[in-house]
Design a protein around this motif. Structure first.
Motif, short mmCIF file in Angstrom:
data_model
loop_
_atom_site.label_atom_id
_atom_site.label_comp_id
_atom_site.label_asym_id
_atom_site.label_seq_id
_atom_site.Cartn_x
_atom_site.Cartn_y
_atom_site.Cartn_z
N HIS A 156 5.18 0.31 8.83
CA HIS A 156 4.04 0.25 7.90
C HIS A 156 3.08 -0.85 8.36
N ASP B 115 6.71 -2.88 1.45
CA ASP B 115 6.09 -1.56 1.40
C ASP B 115 6.87 -0.51 2.19
N HIS C 228 -0.62 -7.73 4.45
CA HIS C 228 -1.64 -6.91 3.78
C HIS C 228 -2.16 -7.64 2.55
N ASP D 34 -2.78 -7.05 -0.50
CA ASP D 34 -2.17 -6.98 -1.83
C ASP D 34 -0.82 -7.70 -1.89
N HIS D 35 -0.45 -8.37 -0.80
CA HIS D 35 0.79 -9.16 -0.77
C HIS D 35 0.50 -10.64 -0.53
N HIS E 173 4.67 -9.11 4.23
CA HIS E 173 3.72 -8.87 5.31
C HIS E 173 2.34 -9.32 4.87
N MET F 24 0.84 -1.18 0.00
CA MET F 24 0.00 0.00 0.00
C MET F 24 0.89 1.24 0.00
ZN ZN Z 1 1.28 -3.03 2.98
#
Ligand code: ZN
Length: 288
Positions: A143, A162, A84, A86-87, A82, A1
């Motif tokens: 983050h 990120d 999130h 989108d990963h 991590h 992000m």
């Molecule tokens: Zn992220």
């Protein structure tokens, strides 16, 4: 992000960024992902490590297949920077397509349920190896609490997730983010003196050390501007954003509130500002 910016930047879907690194673009462009999430095949042999998996959009698998063909390899295992979405979001599709794969990340209790397979725990100092590549994990919260960067030891390069981006600026989310931790993580990464940085969003960064310094300088400058705004009598986050981000398009002012808020929370922990009000975003802030 990342912070919204340069959405129009386009990158090739599949590209070779070094002898050991092939990138496959996650096909999830957007306000917070720039051109999309970069996923990386790392190594030189017939079985390589995949760093990150994108968001789980159907258009990604054909791109990854082309990257695998280009590299002439299969996926040995998956390493996540991590959790999130989108990963981590592509893990389910990958396991459905390629069968069981080991998925390693730093555990994040209460959040890892989003991963459809059991997580193989790794942490600061852990190493993942395949032919031609040794990835050493560096815990870099700020983050996200579970964030790992990976040093590719054979290149002295860095997969920065990120924490450092090829486009935009790293968001410090109010949930799970911490600017103080983030600044310490940047300093920690500086000690690794990466020659090249492979970010999770945007193009390869040719001078890793200079980019890290730029990030540190940028945050320090922002902090000074926020303190100046407070000393000038501004008290609310929207007021501070209007002053400090005056040169930026209004569309960025929403996300900028969160950025200013992370700065103020850091300054509050350091005893340099105080607030009236329980909710940081709505509080009135004053310098100490
Ligand atoms: Zn992220």
């Amino acid at each position: 992000m990342s912070a919204p910016t340069m959405i129009g930047l386009s990158l090739p879907d599949v590209d070779v960024w070094s002898l050991r690194v092939v990138v496959a673009l996650g096909q999830n462009p957007g306000l917070f992902t720039g051109p999309g999430t970069n996923t990386y095949l790392v190594g030189t042999g017939p079985e390589r490590i995949l760093v990150d998996t994108g968001q789980g959009v159907p258009a990604y698998l054909p791109v990854l297949e082309r990257a695998l063909a280009r590299a002439g390899c299969r996926i040995q295992e998956i390493a996540l920077t991590h959790g999130h979405p989108d990963h981590l979001g592509g893990v389910g599709d990958l396991v459905a397509r390629f069968g069981p794969l080991r998925v390693s990340k730093r555990p994040h209790p209460g959040f890892d349920a989003a991963c459809p397979v059991p997580i193989s725990p790794i942490d600061d100092g852990s190493r993942l190896r395949c032919e031609g590549a040794t990835l050493r994990a560096v815990h870099t919260p700020g983050h996200a609490e579970d964030h790992l960067c990976f040093v590719l030891e054979e290149e002295q390069s860095l997969f920065s997730g990120d924490n450092v981006l090829g486009v935009g600026t790293t968001v410090i989310p109010s949930e799970g983010g911490d600017l103080g931790d983030y600044m310490r993580s940047l300093a920690r990464l500086q000690q690794e003196a990466p020659r090249v940085i492979y970010p999770a969003h945007g193009p390869k960064i040719a001078d890793g050390v200079a980019k890290l310094q730029e990030y540190i300088d940028h945050r320090n400058a922002r902090e000074r501007e926020i303190l100046e705004a407070l000393r000038g009598g501004l008290e609310t986050i929207p007021e501070i954003v209007s002053r400090v981000y005056a040169a930026y398009p209004p569309a960025l002012h929403g996300p900028a509130r969160h950025s200013v808020c992370s700065h103020l929370k850091k300054l509050e922990r350091e005893g340099r500002v105080r607030r009236d009000g329980d909710v940081p975003l709505d509080a009135r802030w004053k310098p100490v």
